[in-house]
Design a protein around this motif. Structure first.
Motif, mmCIF file in Angstrom:
data_model
loop_
_atom_site.group_PDB
_atom_site.id
_atom_site.type_symbol
_atom_site.label_atom_id
_atom_site.label_comp_id
_atom_site.label_asym_id
_atom_site.label_seq_id
_atom_site.Cartn_x
_atom_site.Cartn_y
_atom_site.Cartn_z
ATOM 1 N N PRO A 26 0.818 -1.223 0.000
ATOM 2 C CA PRO A 26 0.000 0.000 0.000
ATOM 3 C C PRO A 26 0.850 1.271 0.000
ATOM 4 O O PRO A 26 2.022 1.262 0.378
ATOM 5 N N GLU A 27 0.223 2.367 -0.435
ATOM 6 C CA GLU A 27 0.855 3.675 -0.299
ATOM 7 C C GLU A 27 0.719 4.126 1.151
ATOM 8 O O GLU A 27 -0.347 3.989 1.760
ATOM 9 N N VAL A 28 1.807 4.641 1.696
ATOM 10 C CA VAL A 28 1.795 5.097 3.092
ATOM 11 C C VAL A 28 2.385 6.499 3.167
ATOM 12 O O VAL A 28 3.153 6.924 2.296
ATOM 13 N N GLN A 29 2.021 7.210 4.225
ATOM 14 C CA GLN A 29 2.533 8.561 4.441
ATOM 15 C C GLN A 29 3.965 8.499 4.957
ATOM 16 O O GLN A 29 4.284 7.731 5.871
ATOM 17 N N TYR A 30 4.824 9.296 4.358
ATOM 18 C CA TYR A 30 6.222 9.380 4.810
ATOM 19 C C TYR A 30 6.246 9.878 6.249
ATOM 20 O O TYR A 30 5.509 10.799 6.618
ATOM 21 N N ASP A 31 7.097 9.281 7.101
ATOM 22 C CA ASP A 31 7.019 9.568 8.530
ATOM 23 C C ASP A 31 8.377 9.934 9.137
ATOM 24 O O ASP A 31 8.766 9.419 10.171
ATOM 25 N N VAL A 32 9.104 10.806 8.470
ATOM 26 C CA VAL A 32 10.287 11.424 9.068
ATOM 27 C C VAL A 32 9.976 12.908 9.176
ATOM 28 O O VAL A 32 9.823 13.594 8.171
ATOM 29 N N GLU A 33 9.839 13.381 10.399
ATOM 30 C CA GLU A 33 9.267 14.700 10.668
ATOM 31 C C GLU A 33 9.934 15.816 9.869
ATOM 32 O O GLU A 33 9.262 16.691 9.316
ATOM 33 N N SER A 34 11.266 15.788 9.794
ATOM 34 C CA SER A 34 11.988 16.891 9.160
ATOM 35 C C SER A 34 11.778 16.963 7.648
ATOM 36 O O SER A 34 12.033 17.995 7.026
ATOM 37 N N ARG A 35 11.292 15.838 7.039
ATOM 38 C CA ARG A 35 11.143 15.816 5.584
ATOM 39 C C ARG A 35 9.723 15.425 5.139
ATOM 40 O O ARG A 35 9.482 15.216 3.963
ATOM 41 N N LYS A 36 8.839 15.295 6.103
ATOM 42 C CA LYS A 36 7.475 14.842 5.795
ATOM 43 C C LYS A 36 6.785 15.748 4.783
ATOM 44 O O LYS A 36 6.034 15.279 3.917
#
Length: 268
Positions: A26-36
């Motif tokens: 599945p497509e998921v939301q990127y979860d690195v705060e500094s680059r989200k």
């Protein structure tokens, strides 16, 4: 990407498809705060249970994989390996060692500002030291920039006492004590190094080094290796300087312990 990395990623995809029981992930939301804010939803391979693996989880995985492994800097400080540090290490190695153009490294790291990439790829203290040493080696093929520079006993004593107070444990090297506790600027070429304090009790070591350099100079001259012979001549000069410094130290020590004798003439 390298073939081995591609194989590993294929295995991860296979595992994820089996976990999701579907032909794709599945497509998921990127979860690195500094680059989200820069990264849209995608079928990221670094995902599990429909969530992108965040940086804290990745760092935990790194600690698990490296459990029991001690990693130290060139100065001997312990390094805690994190994902962000790996980005720095990659950028520095790519630009400084592999000579990959910084704009290509910027693209590989998905960075918009090339100045940020330049900061990431800044040379390490070890790389600066190696570059300076290489430059120094080129210089000495023309002139010995240390020839004739003698340090006084008081200066050497100050170096020695200052190092002993700061560090405590003495670092024994050929002919004396090293007073530097960071990256070695001379790659352990201790004779003639300005960070070393020669000691009278180790004088024989410097004499042995001088004799070795003298024999090597003659042998290189016979072989026609003039540059190597010149380096040995410079090494001899530096050993001579240290022997002279030891003589000055010994003279100073005698002066410190000298007690004048006073005689009284009883006939007057």
């Amino acid at each position: 990407m390298p073939e081995e990395v591609f194989k590993f990623m294929t295995e991860i995809l296979k595992m994820l498809k089996e976990s999701y029981k579907f032909d794709t992930i599945p497509e998921v939301q990127y979860d690195v705060e500094s680059r989200k804010h820069l990264m849209p939803k995608k079928r990221y391979i670094f995902q599990y249970q429909s969530r992108h693996i965040n940086v804290f989880s990745i760092n935990a995985i790194l600690r698990f994989l490296l459990h029991g492994t001690v990693i130290q800097s060139a100065e001997g400080n312990q390094v805690v390996l994190k994902a962000h540090l790996l980005r720095h290490a990659f950028a520095t190695h790519a630009v400084q060692t592999e000579k990959i153009p910084v704009d290509i490294v910027k693209t590989l790291l998905h960075q918009k500002d090339i100045e940020v990439t330049s900061y990431y790829s800044a040379p390490t203290a070890q790389q600066v030291s190696e570059s300076i040493n290489s430059l120094h080696e080129n210089w000495i093929s023309y002139v010995d920039i240390q020839k004739g520079i003698l340090r006084g006993p008081e200066e050497l004593k100050e170096f020695y006492n200052d190092y002993r107070e700061k560090v405590g444990t003495m670092s024994k090297v050929v002919g004396g004590i090293c007073t530097i506790d960071s990256v070695c600027p001379t790659k352990m070429a201790c004779v003639g190094c300005g960070a070393k304090v020669p000691r009278p009790e180790f004088q024989e070591e410097i004499t042995a080094f001088y004799n070795w350099a003298d024999e090597s100079e003659k042998r290189f001259e016979q072989l026609g290796l003039l540059l190597e012979a010149k380096k040995m001549k410079i090494a001899k000069n530096r050993a001579k300087n240290e022997l002279k410094e030891i003589q000055l130290i010994e003279k100073s020590q005698k002066d410190e312990t000298y007690a004048p004798q006073i005689r009284y003439n009883s006939s007057k």
